[in-house]
Structure formats: structure tokens, C-alpha cells
Design a protein around this motif. Structure first.
Motif, PDB file in Angstrom:
ATOM      1  N   ARG A 156       0.839  -1.212   0.000  1.00 28.58           N
ATOM      2  CA  ARG A 156       0.000   0.000   0.000  1.00 28.58           C
ATOM      3  C   ARG A 156       0.868   1.254   0.000  1.00 28.58           C
ATOM      4  O   ARG A 156       0.584   2.232  -0.704  1.00 28.58           O
ATOM      5  CB  ARG A 156      -0.932  -0.007   1.213  1.00 28.58           C
ATOM      6  N   TRP A 157       1.931   1.227   0.788  1.00 19.82           N
ATOM      7  CA  TRP A 157       2.825   2.385   0.838  1.00 19.82           C
ATOM      8  C   TRP A 157       3.604   2.529  -0.471  1.00 19.82           C
ATOM      9  O   TRP A 157       3.929   3.644  -0.892  1.00 19.82           O
ATOM     10  CB  TRP A 157       3.794   2.233   2.010  1.00 19.82           C
ATOM     11  N   VAL A 158       3.892   1.423  -1.109  1.00 21.60           N
ATOM     12  CA  VAL A 158       4.562   1.474  -2.415  1.00 21.60           C
ATOM     13  C   VAL A 158       3.678   2.191  -3.429  1.00 21.60           C
ATOM     14  O   VAL A 158       4.139   3.066  -4.181  1.00 21.60           O
ATOM     15  CB  VAL A 158       4.902   0.041  -2.900  1.00 21.60           C
ATOM     16  N   LEU A 159       2.385   1.855  -3.445  1.00 23.68           N
ATOM     17  CA  LEU A 159       1.461   2.532  -4.353  1.00 23.68           C
ATOM     18  C   LEU A 159       1.316   4.014  -4.003  1.00 23.68           C
ATOM     19  O   LEU A 159       1.217   4.871  -4.883  1.00 23.68           O
ATOM     20  CB  LEU A 159       0.092   1.862  -4.307  1.00 23.68           C
ATOM     21  N   ALA A 160       1.308   4.314  -2.709  1.00 22.83           N
ATOM     22  CA  ALA A 160       1.138   5.702  -2.271  1.00 22.83           C
ATOM     23  C   ALA A 160       2.375   6.553  -2.539  1.00 22.83           C
ATOM     24  O   ALA A 160       2.293   7.792  -2.533  1.00 22.83           O
ATOM     25  CB  ALA A 160       0.810   5.741  -0.777  1.00 22.83           C
ATOM     26  N   SER A 161       3.510   5.916  -2.802  1.00 21.67           N
ATOM     27  CA  SER A 161       4.759   6.670  -2.970  1.00 21.67           C
ATOM     28  C   SER A 161       4.717   7.623  -4.157  1.00 21.67           C
ATOM     29  O   SER A 161       5.489   8.579  -4.220  1.00 21.67           O
ATOM     30  CB  SER A 161       5.946   5.704  -3.123  1.00 21.67           C
ATOM     31  N   GLY A 162       3.807   7.407  -5.110  1.00 23.86           N
ATOM     32  CA  GLY A 162       3.688   8.315  -6.245  1.00 23.86           C
ATOM     33  C   GLY A 162       3.282   9.719  -5.851  1.00 23.86           C
ATOM     34  O   GLY A 162       3.487  10.675  -6.622  1.00 23.86           O
ATOM     35  N   ALA A 163       2.708   9.874  -4.662  1.00 27.39           N
ATOM     36  CA  ALA A 163       2.290  11.201  -4.210  1.00 27.39           C
ATOM     37  C   ALA A 163       3.488  12.118  -3.962  1.00 27.39           C
ATOM     38  O   ALA A 163       3.379  13.344  -4.130  1.00 27.39           O
ATOM     39  CB  ALA A 163       1.457  11.086  -2.932  1.00 27.39           C
ATOM     40  N   LEU A 164       4.644  11.563  -3.577  1.00 27.68           N
ATOM     41  CA  LEU A 164       5.790  12.401  -3.227  1.00 27.68           C
ATOM     42  C   LEU A 164       6.342  13.179  -4.433  1.00 27.68           C
ATOM     43  O   LEU A 164       6.445  14.405  -4.376  1.00 27.68           O
ATOM     44  CB  LEU A 164       6.881  11.538  -2.590  1.00 27.68           C
ATOM     45  N   PRO A 165       6.690  12.518  -5.547  1.00 30.75           N
ATOM     46  CA  PRO A 165       7.130  13.315  -6.699  1.00 30.75           C
ATOM     47  C   PRO A 165       6.005  14.186  -7.247  1.00 30.75           C
ATOM     48  O   PRO A 165       6.269  15.251  -7.810  1.00 30.75           O
ATOM     49  CB  PRO A 165       7.572  12.261  -7.720  1.00 30.75           C
ATOM     50  N   GLY A 166       4.755  13.756  -7.067  1.00 30.51           N
ATOM     51  CA  GLY A 166       3.632  14.573  -7.516  1.00 30.51           C
ATOM     52  C   GLY A 166       3.581  15.920  -6.816  1.00 30.51           C
ATOM     53  O   GLY A 166       3.328  16.955  -7.444  1.00 30.51           O
ATOM     54  N   ILE A 167       3.837  15.929  -5.508  1.00 29.22           N
ATOM     55  CA  ILE A 167       3.833  17.179  -4.742  1.00 29.22           C
ATOM     56  C   ILE A 167       4.960  18.099  -5.211  1.00 29.22           C
ATOM     57  O   ILE A 167       4.771  19.306  -5.388  1.00 29.22           O
ATOM     58  CB  ILE A 167       3.970  16.873  -3.236  1.00 29.22           C
ATOM     59  N   VAL A 168       6.143  17.521  -5.428  1.00 33.11           N
ATOM     60  CA  VAL A 168       7.289  18.320  -5.870  1.00 33.11           C
ATOM     61  C   VAL A 168       6.996  18.986  -7.215  1.00 33.11           C
ATOM     62  O   VAL A 168       7.232  20.183  -7.412  1.00 33.11           O
ATOM     63  CB  VAL A 168       8.548  17.441  -5.967  1.00 33.11           C
ATOM     64  N   ILE A 169       6.478  18.221  -8.161  1.00 31.44           N
ATOM     65  CA  ILE A 169       6.189  18.757  -9.492  1.00 31.44           C
ATOM     66  C   ILE A 169       5.075  19.792  -9.430  1.00 31.44           C
ATOM     67  O   ILE A 169       5.125  20.834 -10.104  1.00 31.44           O
ATOM     68  CB  ILE A 169       5.824  17.610 -10.450  1.00 31.44           C
ATOM     69  N   LEU A 170       4.062  19.534  -8.613  1.00 32.70           N
ATOM     70  CA  LEU A 170       2.957  20.480  -8.462  1.00 32.70           C
ATOM     71  C   LEU A 170       3.456  21.840  -7.991  1.00 32.70           C
ATOM     72  O   LEU A 170       3.103  22.884  -8.559  1.00 32.70           O
ATOM     73  CB  LEU A 170       1.942  19.917  -7.461  1.00 32.70           C
TER      74      LEU A 170
END
Length: 454
Positions: free
Chosen positions: A174-188
Motif C-alpha cells: 500500500r505504501w509502495v502505491l502511495a509513494s507516487g504522491a511524493l514526486p507529484g507534490i514536488v512537481i505540483l
């Protein structure tokens, strides 16, 4: 025709920054679509997924990409590129983060669809904004390089999966799937303040705003004469989605969506389930399969690099035709000889990956070049949606095909799709290198350019 200020401006700091910000979307796409292949083992065990549900989980994000491109391409043409450039990433970050709380298959499928919608929306948004700021002599190689970011994201997903699996096994999926949020925040956060496309602003009669956008990008205001040239190329026009399917643009829509579908249908299926496919060749150790998956993905990215140059020197048309041919051959070998030793199988997958990488750079070159500003994002969205029909279908059917047909027939189906792509490009692929965006988007202009070798 006199060059516009955008074509006359040398490629510089602003263009490089906009490229990296736009490449964040493909990076996240590659990461999010590939990370499910890392997490599927743990998710299948904990949620009790059947083979059909595994296919749905793998395909759900691709279905979302289809919906996101189809709907939000049109929205982007109506309300602008810059606003949507940040909104879509908010949805992506939230849908990824919520994967931490998944407790059943349908909850996971829904979140993956939402993440896919956000990624699908970013395709027409980021590609249209970038293409509309680029000078003609750098447009092909820069747009093509966006695809390389996809493979960087996919390889990163597999490497993250390898590290996590080595330390904690597949328990924290579950945390592996959620890890996509981290680069998403940086790019946002990095995208905040990006100027709107002056081409889009002029199409909506906002001349003063176009002047300000050019000042923000290039550090100076355009002269009245410079703005007049650009305004003449971008007269006020109301965006109508129906134009994508009428007149000379219908054939272009079918071409762009058709070749894109034939590229991604086998590619996404194999990439999403690389650990599963490689397991058929004896890579039963999950960690080993993840490393090989990352390696083959990086090989695919390496295939992009020479073709980024070749689309400008050799031409768009020969690159797309011959990379289809080169991707069909190794899949056919794998299909006719499914009992190949693992080393030879890896070589075949690597050859296919090199060819796929080279051809894939046209996915964001052709659709942005073949349509005018008022429907460019809509057209990219429609072409992306068409492609995702194949990608979702291939990803859903691959585990089912492996189970019921076997490895050889499954690979032969992939080879057949690549042959179909070759035929589409031989019949319809135009040559657009060296022309301004205004010229390539004019009906009938895109086929009469510098001669190519095909």
C-alpha cells in the motif's frame, strides 16, 4: 512566411525549465503505471484477487488515462493550459496517497482509475503548453524527449520496488502505491507560476495577456510587429471538439490514435506485468524480476535517445515506420520460440524495448504538430484515449492470455499489433520536420516537407 517571436527566440533557460516541468507528467505516468506491477503480488495475496481482478487492477489506471485525456483535453482548449497544468496534479497526489487505506479490490481499482484520469489529463495539457512555446528547430527533439521521462519513471518504480522488497518483502505494498504522491507534490509546487501559452491567449482574443506571458517567459515585451505576426497565425477561434472528427483532421485523428494504440497495447501490457512475464522464463525470484524489469525499461529509454536526433535529421516518417518493424520482429521470435533460454529471451525483450523507445517519441510529436491551437489539446486527448483502449485491453488481457493461451501465442498477438502499426504508418504517416507549428497544423501542409527516406 515571417517567423513568429516564438520560432525566432533561441532555445534557452525558459524552454529548458518548461521541458522539465512538463516531463514531470510522463515521469509520474511511468511511475504510477509501473508501480502496480511491483505491488500486485502483495495486493493479490492480501485482497484475494482473482486473475480477472488482477487484470482489472492493472488496466484501471489506463482506463482512467483514457477518460482523462478525452474529457480534459477539450476542457484545456476551453479554459486554458496553465490552470489545468496544476489542478490535475492535485488529483493525482490525493488518489496516490489514499492507496494507504485500501482494503478491497474495488477500492483499489477506483483509486487507480482516478490517478489515471489525472495522468490522462496531463498528456494534452503539458504537451500542448510545451509545444506552443517551442521554436520549430527544437520542437521535435524536445517533444520526443518527454517520452524518455516516462521510462525514467517506470525504471524508478521498479527500483523502488526492489529496495522495498529487499528490506520488507511485499507487505508494505500500500505504501509502495502511495509513494507516487511524493514526486507529484514536488512537481505540483514547481509548476506554480508557469505562464500561459500566448498562442492560446491570442486564440481567445487576449492580446494583452499574451504580451505579459511572453514577457514572463523571455524577459522582454514583444514589439507590436512581433505580436502581430503571432496573432496572424492564431486568430480568435472558438474551440469545437467536433473539428477533431471532421474534414482533413479526421484522418489525422485516426492516424495519431491508431499508431499510438499499436505502440502501447503490447508495450503497456508487458511493462505492467514484466515481473510476471519474466517469471515465465525462470525468473521466479521476485527481486530478480524487478531488477530485470528496471534494466529492460532503461534499455527502452536508451532507444529514445538516438531517435530524438533522427526525427530532425532523418524525419518523423522513417523513424516511426522502421521502429514498428524492429519491435515486431523480436516479439515474433518470442512467439514462435517460447522455450528460449532466459538469456536469449532477455535479448529479444531488449531489442523490442530499444525499438519501442525509439518509436514512442512520436507519440507527443505528431499529435501536437498535426492540429491547430484551438483543438490541439482536444486532439492529443482523443489520440491518447484511442491509444488507451488498446493499452487497457492489452494490460487486462495479458494475464488472462498467459493463463489460457500460453506464452507463445501471447507474444505473437503483440507482434501482430506491431505489424498493424507498420501498415498504418506506411499509409498515413506525414513528414512534418522543419516546419512551423502553424504550417504543420494547416490541413494538407504537413505532408509536403523536406524529403525523407521512406
Amino acid at each position: 512566411m515571417q517567423h513568429s517571436i516564438i520560432d525566432a527566440e533561441p532555445y534557452g533557460k525558459f524552454h529548458r525549465k518548461l521541458f522539465f516541468l512538463s516531463a514531470g507528467g510522463p515521469f509520474l505516468d511511468g511511475y504510477i503505471l509501473s508501480i502496480i506491477g511491483v505491488a500486485i503480488g502483495g495486493a493479490s495475496r492480501d485482497l484475494g484477487l482473482t486473475a480477472t481482478q488482477e487484470g482489472l487492477v492493472g488496466a484501471s489506471a489506463l482506463v482512467g488515462v483514457l477518460l482523462g485525456g478525452l474529457v480534459f483535453g477539450w476542457v484545456t482548449d476551453r479554459i486554458g493550459r496553465q490552470l489545468m497544468y496544476t489542478i490535475d496534479l492535485i488529483a493525482l497526489v490525493l488518489s496516490s496517497a489514499l492507496c494507504v487505506f485500501v482494503d478491497d479490490a474495488w477500492w483499489l481499482i477506483v483509486l487507480r482509475v482516478i490517478a489515471g484520469i489525472a495522468v490522462g489529463a496531463d498528456y494534452p495539457i503539458a504537451t500542448s503548453l510545451l509545444a506552443e512555446w517551442l521554436p520549430a528547430d527544437r520542437r521535435g527533439r524536445t517533444m520526443g524527449a518527454l517520452v524518455a521521462a516516462w521510462f525514467v519513471g517506470a525504471a524508478t518504480a521498479y527500483l523502488v520496488g526492489y529496495v522495498v522488497a529487499s528490506v520488507a518483502g511485499d507487505e508494505p505494498w500500500r505504501w509502495v502505491l502511495a509513494s507516487g504522491a511524493l514526486p507529484g507534490i514536488v512537481i505540483l509546487l514547481a509548476r506554480l507560476g508557469t505562464p500561459e501559452s500566448p498562442r492560446w491567449l491570442l486564440r481567445h482574443g487576449r492580446r494583452d495577456d499574451a504580451r505579459e506571458a511572453i514577457k514572463t517567459a523571455f524577459g522582454r515585451y514583444p514589439t507590436d510587429a512581433e505580436l502581430d505576426v503571432l496573432a496572424a497565425q492564431e486568430p480568435p477561434t472558438k474551440s469545437r471538439l467536433s473539428r477533431v472528427f471532421t474534414g482533413g483532421y479526421l484522418k489525422r485523428t485516426l492516424f495519431a490514435g491508431g499508431f499510438w494504440l499499436c505502440q502501447v497495447a503490447p508495450a503497456f501490457a508487458i511493462i505492467t506485468f514484466y515481473p510476471v512475464v519474466l517469471g515465465e522464463y525462470g525468473f521466479s525470484d521476485g527481486n530478480s524480476a524487478l531488477l530485470w524489469s528496471a534494466a529492460v525499461t532503461l534499455v527502452t529509454m536508451a532507444g529514445c535517445l538516438p531517435c530524438i536526433r533522427l526525427v530532425e535529421s532523418w524525419g518523423r516518417r522513417p523513424v516511426i515506420i522502421w521502429t514498428f518493424v524492429a519491435s515486431a520482429v523480436p516479439l515474433a521470435v518470442l512467439g514462435f520460440f517460447p522455450a528460449l533460454p532466459a538469456v536469449l529471451a532477455i535479448i529479444m525483450f531488449s531489442v523490442n524495448a530499444l525499438a519501442q523507445g525509439g518509436g514512442n517519441i512520436l507519440q507527443w510529436i505528431y499529435p501536437t504538430e498535426l492540429f491547430p491551437t484551438d483543438i490541439r489539446a482536444s486532439a492529443v486527448g482523443v489520440a491518447s484515449a484511442i491509444s488507451r483502449i488498446g493499452a487497457a485491453g492489452g494490460t487486462y488481457l495479458l494475464p488472462v492470455s498467459l493463463e489460457h493461451l500460453g506464452l507463445g501465442p501471447t507474444m505473437l498477438i503483440g507482434a501482430g499489433i506491431a505489424v498493424a502499426g507498420t501498415v498504418i504508418c506506411v499509409l498515413w504517416a506525414p513528414e512534418t520536420r522543419g516546419r512551423s507549428l502553424h504550417d504543420t497544423a494547416s490541413t494538407g501542409a504537413a505532408t509536403a516537407s523536406a524529403p525523407s527516406r521512406v
